[in-house]
Design an enzyme around this catalytic site. Structure first.
Site, PDB file in Angstrom:
ATOM      1  CE  LYS A   1     -26.799  42.183   4.555  1.00  0.00           C
ATOM      2  NZ  LYS A   1     -28.236  42.343   4.543  1.00  0.00           N
TER       3      LYS A   1
ATOM      4  CB  SER B   1     -23.942  43.710   8.241  1.00  0.00           C
ATOM      5  OG  SER B   1     -22.971  43.034   9.006  1.00  0.00           O
TER       6      SER B   1
ATOM      7  CE1 TYR C   1     -24.971  38.872   4.819  1.00  0.00           C
ATOM      8  CE2 TYR C   1     -23.113  39.379   6.248  1.00  0.00           C
ATOM      9  CZ  TYR C   1     -24.457  39.472   5.967  1.00  0.00           C
ATOM     10  OH  TYR C   1     -25.289  40.162   6.806  1.00  0.00           O
TER      11      TYR C   1
END
Ligand code: NAD
Ligand code: WQD
Length: 336
Positions: free
Chosen positions: A152, A124, A148
């Site tokens: 990643k 992302s 979050y």
């Protein structure tokens, strides 16, 4: 090719399963349905006219993951399965690290045991945190602003080291910008649980009358109209990017990282105006304080994907809004 898609029942996964099936691949999905419904896969089968394997399995359950590899015997894996709600990750960081990072470690271990070392990974633009330079290139430093995003970054580092230790791994890491829209049929799309966190599903739910009005987070950013700018990318363009990334993997092993975006930024007000044109009525909104953690502007330099994958996101903002609206208006309660 026999392709296992983890998280394939989700928003981007369903669209990608369809593109893979339409390209002639044999596809099975591994998903625990934590944030999706089986119905999405039934609709993919209806669109492709082909059966889709399904394993209701959690990546946190290694013996079950092993069973999937024994039974389906995939040749490649597309790994979408993750939890993705930024706010929830701040509240429950351990849950996010456990699900996303441990889930990925379990998957990679199973792949290694079964000698399947071909992986396309969903990363992302969140790994760029607050970018110093725009458009953002893949070389930009990695630093997230929430658990979050850090999950990643961690998963990307794990994949880098796996490839260093065993260069026969064939890895493609895809950093998506803001995926939006839906399949043109209006039968598959994004089905968020509860009140949406993201702009597109929020606007379509206002337009369909499920929510009263949009709150625009910040009208005082240093942008032309004061609202935040993002690189929205049509989910079908994104799905096609996965197929291309898979096809372009070096047969002898490799580790590539690509931004998947359009390279063009639109403001929140640009999106609202585009929806108003398509829906044919005003979208009620109010401008409120900035949302914590948001940046003013974020868009990709998509040059590397254009050159190396010969892939470009072709669908424009109007098509993103039209398709999102067709999905929302035909399915006011999503897959329920
Ligand atoms: P989604 O929630 O719709 O799909 C993720 C799927 O993974 C869901 O079906 C969920 O049930 C499944 N899943 C989660 N944890 C699992 C586990 N432990 N075992 C098995 N299945 C599990 O999300 P999406 O929008 O389709 O995103 C797909 C991927 O793309 C995610 O990795 C996400 O982080 C990444 N991504 C999404 C966006 C976005 O804005 N949608 C942007 C950048 C990156
Ligand atoms: C877009 C713009 C908001 C909602 C998130 C994740 C990111 C990635 C993609 C997974 C911003 C504004 C939004 C609303 C608003 N996901 N907005 N009112 O924040 O760019 O990215 O999804 O990897 O990690 O952070 O997307 O759609 O939430 O916001 O004004 O109700 O719309 O401030 O400018 P974002 P978004």
């Amino acid at each position: 090719m026999r392709i296992l898609v983890t998280g394939g029942a989700g928003y981007i996964g369903t669209h990608t399963c369809l593109v893979l099936q339409q390209a002639g691949h044999d596809v099975a999905v591994l998903d625990n349905l934590a944030n999706s419904k089986r119905e999405g896969l039934t609709r993919v089968e209806a669109l492709s006219g082909r059966p889709l394997g399904f394993y209701h399995v959690d990546l946190l359950d290694p013996p079950e993951v092993d069973r999937v590899f024994r039974e389906f015997a995939p040749e490649a894996v597309l790994h979408f399965a993750a939890l993705k709600a930024v706010g929830e990750s701040v509240q429950f960081p351990a849950k996010y690290y456990q699900n996303n990072v441990t889930g990925t470690l379990n998957l990679c271990a199973a792949m290694d045991r079964h000698a399947v070392r071909t992986l396309v990974f969903s990363s992302s633009a969140t790994v760029y945190g607050a970018p110093e330079e725009i458009p953002i290139r893949e070389e930009a430093p990695l630093r997230a602003t929430n658990p979050y995003g850090w999950s990643k970054v961690m998963m990307e580092l794990i994949l880098t080291d796996l490839h260093r230790a065993d260069p026969t791994w064939r890895l493609s890491v895809l950093r998506y910008f803001n995926p939006v829209g839906a399949h043109q049929s209006g039968t598959i799309g994004e089905d968020p649980t509860g009140i949406p966190n993201n702009l597109f599903p929020y606007v379509t739910q206002v337009a369909v009358g499920k929510l009263d009005n949009l709150q625009i987070f910040g009208g005082d950013y240093p942008t032309a109209d004061g609202t935040g700018i993002r690189d929205y990318i049509h989910v079908v363009d994104l799905a096609e990017g996965h197929l291309r990334a898979l096809e372009r993997l070096d047969p002898n092993g490799g580790h590539q990282i690509y931004n998947l975006g359009t390279g063009r930024g639109y403001s929140v007000l640009d999106v609202v105006r585009a929806f108003e044109r398509i829906v044919g009525r005003a979208i009620p909104y109010e401008i409120v304080d900035r949302r914590s953690g948001d940046v003013a502007e974020c868009y990709a330099d998509p040059g590397r994907a254009r050159t190396a994958l010969q892939w470009e996101a072709g669908r424009d903002l109007d098509q993103m809004c039209e398709d999102a609206w067709r999905w929302q208006s035909q399915n006011p309660s999503g897959y329920a």
